[in-house]
Structure formats: C-alpha cells, structure tokens
Design a protein around this motif. Structure first.
Motif, mmCIF file in Angstrom:
data_model
loop_
_atom_site.group_PDB
_atom_site.id
_atom_site.type_symbol
_atom_site.label_atom_id
_atom_site.label_comp_id
_atom_site.label_asym_id
_atom_site.label_seq_id
_atom_site.Cartn_x
_atom_site.Cartn_y
_atom_site.Cartn_z
ATOM 1 N N ALA A 159 0.825 -1.276 -0.154
ATOM 2 C CA ALA A 159 -0.161 0.006 0.140
ATOM 3 C C ALA A 159 0.687 1.377 -0.021
ATOM 4 O O ALA A 159 0.582 2.317 -0.831
ATOM 5 N N ASP A 186 2.240 1.768 -3.582
ATOM 6 C CA ASP A 186 1.366 2.288 -4.508
ATOM 7 C C ASP A 186 0.716 3.627 -4.132
ATOM 8 O O ASP A 186 0.529 4.232 -5.062
ATOM 9 N N ALA A 187 0.755 4.129 -3.002
ATOM 10 C CA ALA A 187 0.452 5.450 -2.463
ATOM 11 C C ALA A 187 1.494 6.498 -3.006
ATOM 12 O O ALA A 187 0.968 7.597 -3.211
ATOM 13 N N ALA A 246 -0.949 9.386 -10.514
ATOM 14 C CA ALA A 246 -1.839 9.041 -11.584
ATOM 15 C C ALA A 246 -1.320 8.896 -12.778
ATOM 16 O O ALA A 246 -0.669 9.629 -13.478
ATOM 17 N N ARG A 265 5.488 1.929 -9.756
ATOM 18 C CA ARG A 265 5.581 1.231 -8.288
ATOM 19 C C ARG A 265 6.575 0.173 -8.549
ATOM 20 O O ARG A 265 6.088 -1.131 -8.639
ATOM 21 N N VAL A 289 0.526 1.519 -14.392
ATOM 22 C CA VAL A 289 -0.636 1.334 -15.432
ATOM 23 C C VAL A 289 -0.227 2.195 -16.638
ATOM 24 O O VAL A 289 0.059 3.328 -16.599
ATOM 25 N N HIS A 334 -0.021 -9.396 -12.466
ATOM 26 C CA HIS A 334 0.409 -8.400 -11.130
ATOM 27 C C HIS A 334 -0.320 -9.146 -10.027
ATOM 28 O O HIS A 334 -1.643 -9.006 -9.993
ATOM 29 N N TYR A 358 -0.850 -7.823 -7.184
ATOM 30 C CA TYR A 358 -1.470 -6.831 -6.224
ATOM 31 C C TYR A 358 -1.908 -5.627 -7.319
ATOM 32 O O TYR A 358 -1.416 -4.472 -6.870
ATOM 33 N N ALA A 359 -2.666 -5.974 -8.293
ATOM 34 C CA ALA A 359 -2.918 -5.078 -9.200
ATOM 35 C C ALA A 359 -3.866 -4.023 -8.806
ATOM 36 O O ALA A 359 -4.763 -4.293 -8.107
ATOM 37 N N LEU A 360 -3.756 -2.860 -9.579
ATOM 38 C CA LEU A 360 -4.759 -1.743 -9.370
ATOM 39 C C LEU A 360 -5.699 -1.580 -10.163
ATOM 40 O O LEU A 360 -6.817 -1.013 -10.247
ATOM 41 N N ALA A 361 -5.375 -2.412 -11.384
ATOM 42 C CA ALA A 361 -6.260 -2.260 -12.577
ATOM 43 C C ALA A 361 -6.478 -3.676 -13.147
ATOM 44 O O ALA A 361 -5.418 -4.308 -13.114
ATOM 45 N N GLU A 378 -3.556 -5.989 -15.026
ATOM 46 C CA GLU A 378 -2.242 -5.225 -14.855
ATOM 47 C C GLU A 378 -1.166 -6.367 -14.784
ATOM 48 O O GLU A 378 -1.274 -7.399 -14.129
#
Length: 788
Positions: free
Chosen positions: A160, A163-164, A168, A502, A526, A547, A549-552, A555
């Motif tokens: 996390a 990712d943070a 964007a 990331r 992304v 991935h 731990y994908a965010l999309a 990914e």
C-alpha cells in the motif's frame, strides 16, 4: 570475524508450539531443531550465507541453505547432518562465525515455549523469524526462497505504501503530439542546434510532415516497422519524427553494428523500410527497400501526398529496441506510444526542459536514452544541441559543447562520465543545471568530480529499463551531492520511486520482503510497461507476469532480474543481477548471446563468456574457448563481423576443457583470470612502417592493456570500445596538439588508418601556418615520433 548479537528470546504461543512439536515428531527430531532450521532460513534470506553451523541440544551440525531447499528438507539436514567440529561438546555460546544456537525453554505444564536464540548480528528481526516459521509450519514443503518474512498485515502495508507513492497515469497520447503542438504554437522557436546552424520548430515539423507522406506512400504505417540507419544529424531527427507521424514504429541501427548484426535486427524486426542517408555505410544483401529523406525538396510528389496517413493511436507501437538476448539472438523490446510518452513527458516535466533550456543529444540512437534527449525537450519547447556523429566518445568535442554555457541538461553513462571527468583537464561547466546518469550504478567516487566540474548542477542517477521508464531516481541536490548515500557505499542507491511507477522488492514467490532482505526488483505502472518482446510470446510471458497486487484489471508486473533491497529510509539499493546478465558502458549484455556466436566460430568445440574487470577496473568480456584448431585472431575477426563492439570479448583464454560442478554444470567461478600470455595472443600482426605508427601502436597497447598491437589490427576487434576511443583521442590531442574527428576514426579503426588521419589533419594545420610555425611543429612531431 562475525560477531553475535545478545541472545534473542522468541515466545512461541501454544498454537505455534503445537505445530513445531508436530513437525518435529513427523521428522523424528527435537523441537529445537525445527526452530534452528527456521533461524538458518531467516538468516540466509538476509545475508545469503549458504553454509551455516547449528547448535541444538549442545550438539553442533552443519547445514547448507539455498533458495531452492524445501523447509522440510532443511529440517532433515539439521537433524541428520554429521556433527560439525567443535572445541567443546556442549558450548554455552557459538564460537564459529555464522553459527546459530537455539535453546527451547518450556515451563512444566505450560503450552507455550520460549526460544533463546544466539545468532550472528545483522538486520534480521524476531518478527521476520516468527513470520517465516509460521509459514514453514503451515506449508513445510515450501522452498526457503518463498517463505514469507512479513505477516499478511505487514505485507499489505508495504504494498500500500508503494502504491500510494505513485502518481496517477496521464491521459494517453501519441508520442510526437506534444512536439506538433509546440510547432503549431511557436513555429519560429529554435528546436535544433547543429554546428553553427539552427532549425526552428516550424521547419522541423514541415520536413517531418513531407517525409511522413513519402514513407506512407511507400507502405509505412501502424505496426509496420521502419528501420533508421542514420548518423546523428537533423536528418535523423526528421526521420524519427516522420516515422512516428505515419504511425510506424522505428527500429534504430548504427554504423558501428557489423553488417551481419544489421541483417539479424532487420530480419527479427520484420522491417518494411530502411531509412538511410548519404554517407551511411551501405550493407549488401538487404531485402528491405531503402529510402532517403530529401531535405532540398520543398514539396512532396502529388502521388505520394495522395496517400492518406492512418491515425496514430496511443496503443500503436512507437519503437522497437533490440537488446542482448539470452537465447543467442537480440530481443526486440516493443514500446507503444502510451509508455513512450509517459517516459518523455515525465523527463520534460521533472527537469523543466522548456523554453530557455538546451539538452545535449549525444547518445547513439541504438540506446533508448537518445529518444529522451531528442523528444523530451522538443515536447516542452526546449532546444536540442546535436553532438557530432560519434562525438559521444570525443572528450574534446564534449568539453567544447559544454563550456559554451548553452547546454543545461546532459546525460552520461557512469563509465563515460568517469572518462570525461578524468580527461577534461581544468574545464568547468557552470551552465549545466542537471547531470543525469543511467545504465549503470553510479560510483560515489565520481560525486566530487561532478561537483568540481559542474558547480551547482544537480546530479541524478536514474534507474529503469528499456521495458519501463525511469522508475526510481537518486537525486544529489545542491549544495551537497551525498543525499541519501549510506556511509562508505561504493555506489549511490537506486533511489526513490518517481512518476506512475510502483517498484517492489519481492521474493521468488512475488511476496514483499522486509528492509534489508535481498529480492528481485519488480515494476508496475498502469500504461508504463513495454508491450513485450517482438514475436517472442514465451519470453514476454516469463518477464511480464500477472500482477498479484494489481490496481487495474489485467495489470502486469515486469520482473527486472535485478536484485535490490529496501533501505530503512525508503530508498532501494541495487545488489546486482539474479542471472548472468550485466551492463557494459550502459548497454545490456547477455553472455549467453556472445557464447552462442562464439560456439559457431571456426574450430570452437566449447566456450564460455565471463565479465571481469580489466586493469583499469572497467567491466570487460573474457572469452574461454576449447578447441585445438582455434586461431584466436581468426575467431576475434569472425566475432567482430557478427557482434557490436560492447559484445566482443577483449581477451580470449584457451582451455583444454571448461570446468564443471559436481552436477555437471559449467562452474563459472573456476574460470581462470586471463594471463599475460592470453593477452599477448591478440594483436600479432605486421610491423609499423613509420615512427608515427610505432608511437600509435604503443599508445593503443597502453589503452587496451595489450602487450602488442599491430598497425592493421582493428581497434574494436582488440577489445576497444567508445570509452577507450575517448582515451586514445585525448592522448593524441596531448601528443600532437590536434583534434582528430572521432567519426573519421570509425571509418578505418586501425593504427595505419589513424596515422593517415593524423597526417592529413597535421598537413591541413601546417598548410595554414607560417613557414617557421610549420617547421617547429614538424620538428616537435619528429621528436615525439622518435621517442623524444
């Protein structure tokens, strides 16, 4: 000698102790043996020491730990291993380096226990040990390299946090669109500085438009690669923009690539067209149609303009860069417009490469940094100063460009930066605001030199791959250039994540690891990853994985193969490679590719290639060859026809057979260092014809660290490279007081060719002097040539 930290106490709650006891009963050993195995596994994950001495129940034993060992097998090792030598049958503390002692204390009637652990000092923590032990007891067949060192909560927090820290993703757009917008708004602004001439944004865009129409009429379009074989020039920039405008991906070539290599790349890329220019070395036997830009043509033929260009979409391929491949042939990294634009736009914004800035373009187009040097400033309204063809290896030329004060941004590969700092004399470059390095780890010993030469300039070490962008940056900001560098560190850290990227440090099961634990650097972002490898789906699937731990949705995660570790301050440290791949002067080198070429060489029965430092500490390739009929000079010439200079071994070592491990695999650690005799096997040719040739032979011998050099030996076949070219040119300038064009040297890179070039240059110089000045110069030359 390794010291031990005070005994650490780890409480084993009832549930954990019950599992320890259960596994001990199953394996027929004591509970403390299970805990000791877990300690050994934990320590290995931190310090990578494979041989470990354990003491349990007062009895010492030795185990061998690797990533591939399953935990249950490690327990069996600890239980059944022969006792290790010890001075005492039951020592109270370990007396040997890296030894581990575990004593379990279980109060009568209690369900929990306390493990008292004495182990070497290091970054390991009881929390990491407990996490690994819990995982190992839940899944005893798990390999040591996949055992979790973080709890589920800790792992989630680490992911996390990474990712943070990512920005964007920007709106996707074609790579060249910002340049077109700049040209439309500011057509009279200077875009290119070449020699004493300038090219405006409007002129550059108009020429690129006309050429794009020609290329389209000849069949260029989306997903139809167009190769660029041009020297650094306005024509190169025009062609690059034109290819992008017609939607085709460009494939860079270079004069220094041997013809066989060019044919291989063109074939692998499935190039539809080849763009060249007058003066570019021709390559025979190509099946690809060749086209040349016509800068003196004001209008495009009606028939060519009538062909409508296809729309360029961000998902179209923008370029294909071929890098060294482990399969024996180069592999093409396909980058689409979205990924390429992210890289270019980020660089322009990060360094403020807008109006009033000048970026030096000196990197050959075959290295993807050149794309940044050209398009990052052009996307933001900045100007680009073009170095001469092959000028990146000419220290005098670079000094001249940088002392003018116009260049504000310059990039160096660290190995070239070292040569530049060493050979630049007393020159200073206060106009430069940013010095960026990439391609190799930046040695901390260069920081003082940068501060002395470049004044208040910031130095940035950027980390990234052809498959990504600059995803992490170490920034040495003024007035100090040691920000974030650990004491006594040989190199600056990889740095902190930047942009939308990331970067994670993961174990072999793609799980995050604690600070200080080596793992593979893996990257997500992304839109920020290359598409993959050109027509190599298996290799793409191996390196670009789903991935975890994908965010999309969908990914991917790129596995770099680089080893790293998190520092406590949040930066990532570079620890080397997980395989045999290396970097030489910033270029990716797969020894397997060189081995595949040498294996086909005349008389070679077996071979191996290893990276070793030369006498100057620079990374070089050494070829080990087996074969009674191998002629080293013949093999070197044969290889030079198929490999670019950074892939050529500098020295060859004859061997009756290659060493092997007990399992029959090649034992690279047993390959011997080259001897003076091995080095003397190179450069045995005819004798010099003149004092000048003899002087140059001696100069080459010193630079190439070879005992003898012949006047007709090829500089690059002898192991020469762009860095050593720079060293030769600096010394020629000092000896003869002249500057020899590096581009001319590449036409005939032999002592005889260089001697002729020096004589012509001196002749032109003397022709412009008075008789007395000419006589003095000739007398000085004769004195030097005779050893005076």
């Amino acid at each position: 000698m390794t010291t031990h930290r005070p005994a650490v106490r780890l409480t084993l709650p009832p549930d954990l102790m019950a599992r320890v006891a259960a596994l001990a009963r199953k394996d027929g050993c004591q509970a403390d043996t299970v805990v000791a195995a877990a300690v050994a596994a934990t320590l290995f994950r931190y310090d990578r020491v494979e041989e470990r001495r354990l003491i349990t129940g007062g009895t010492p034993s030795a185990v061998r730990v690797t990533d591939a060992v399953r935990f249950t097998d490690l327990v069996a090792q600890a239980h059944s291993a022969s006792p290790a030598p010890t001075a005492s049958a039951a020592p109270s503390t370990p007396s040997a380096p890296d030894a581990v002692q575990v004593v379990l204390h279980t109060p009568p009637g209690a369900e929990e226990a306390t493990a008292e652990i004495t182990a070497p000092e290091g970054q390991w923590t009881p929390a990491a040990l407990e996490s690994l032990l819990r995982h190992a007891l839940a899944e005893p067949a798990t390999r040591v390299g996949s055992l979790r060192l973080l709890s589920a909560e800790q792992a989630a927090a680490r992911i996390a946090a990474t990712d943070a820290g990512a920005a964007a993703a920007p709106a996707p757009h074609p790579l060249h669109r910002p340049f077109e917008e700049q040209a439309a708004r500011h057509p009279d602004r200077v875009a290119l500085l070449t020699g004493d001439d300038t090219v405006t944004y409007g002129e550059l865009d108009a020429r690129a438009e006309r050429f794009a129409d020609r290329l389209t009429a000849l069949g260029a379009g989306p997903e139809r690669p167009v190769a660029l074989h041009l020297r650094r020039s306005t024509e190169l920039v025009v062609a690059l923009l034109a290819v992008l405008k017609c939607g085709a991906p460009f494939v860079p070539l270079d004069d220094r690539m041997p013809p066989e290599r060019i044919r291989t790349v063109l074939s692998s890329a499935r190039a539809q067209l080849l763009v060249s220019a007058p003066g570019t070395r021709a390559v025979d036997g190509l099946d690809v149609p060749c086209v040349t830009e016509r800068p003196d043509t004001d209008t495009t033929d009606t028939a060519e303009r009538a062909v409508a260009r296809a729309s360029v979409h961000p998902h179209n391929a923008a370029f294909i860069y071929f890098t060294s491949g482990s399969t024996g042939v180069p592999k093409g990294v396909v980058t689409d417009h979205t990924c390429a634009a992210i890289r270019v736009d980020w660089t322009a914004q990060y360094y403020g490469l807008g109006p009033g800035t000048v970026t030096l373009h000196k990197t050959p187009l075959i290295f993807d940094v050149a794309v940044i040097e050209i398009l990052a400033p052009l996307s933001a309204g900045g100007a680009v100063r073009l170095a001469e063809p092959h000028g990146e290896g000419d220290v005098a030329h670079l000094v001249d460009l940088l002392t003018r004060g116009e260049v504000t941004f310059v990039h160096f590969v660290p190995s070239m930066l070292k040569v530049f700092l060493d050979e630049a004399g007393d020159a200073k470059f206060p106009g430069v605001r940013w010095v960026q390095t990439s391609g190799e780890a930046l040695p901390t010993r260069l920081l003082d030199g940068v501060r002395q030469r470049f004044g208040d300039a910031e130095i940035h070490s950027a980390y990234g791959q052809s498959e990504t962008c600059e995803l992490a940056v170490w920034a040495g900001r003024r007035p100090h250039l040691d920000t974030g560098v650990p004491p006594h560190a040989a190199h600056v850290p990889v740095g902190r994540q930047v942009g939308l990227y990331r970067p994670y440090v993961l174990d072999e099961a793609l799980q995050p690891v604690p600070d200080g634990v080596p793992g593979e650097i893996c990257v997500a972002g992304v839109g920020g990853l290359a598409r993959g490898y050109h027509h190599q789906p298996a290799l793409t699937a191996e390196r670009f994985v789903p991935h975890p731990y994908a965010l999309a949705p969908g990914e991917r995660l790129y596995r770099t193969g680089d080893l790293g570790a998190h520092a406590p301050d949040g930066q990532i440290l570079f620890l080397g490679r997980a395989d045999t791949q290396t970097k030489i002067r910033g270029a990716r080198v797969e020894p397997a590719e060189v081995e595949a070429v040498l294996a086909e060489g005349p008389g070679v029965r077996d071979c191996a290639v290893l990276v070793r430092p030369d006498e100057q500490g620079d990374a070089t390739l050494v070829g080990y060859v087996v074969g009674t009929d191998v002629d080293i000079e013949e093999l070197a010439r044969w290889a030079a026809k198929r490999l670019t200079s950074h892939l050529l071994p500098q020295v060859y070592v004859r061997m009756p057979a290659l060493p092997s491990t007990a399992s029959g695999k090649l034992d690279r650690t047993a390959l011997p260092a080259p001897t003076a005799k091995d080095r003397a096997a190179r450069g045995e040719g005819e004798q010099p014809r003149s004092h000048l040739e003899a002087e140059l032979c001696r100069l080459w011998s010193r630079v190439l660290t070879l005992p003898d050099v012949g006047p007709t030996d090829n500089f690059f076949s002898l192991g020469g490279n762009s860095l050593k070219v720079a060293q030769v040119m600096v010394r020629i300038s000092a000896l003869f007081g002249i500057r020899v064009p590096v581009a001319a040297f590449f036409e005939d890179p032999t002592v005889r060719g260089l001697a002729a070039l020096i004589e012509r240059t001196l002749g032109e110089l003397v022709g412009s002097m008075s008789e007395q000045e000419a006589a003095e110069r000739i007398e000085a030359l004769n004195a030097r040539g005779s050893g005076g």
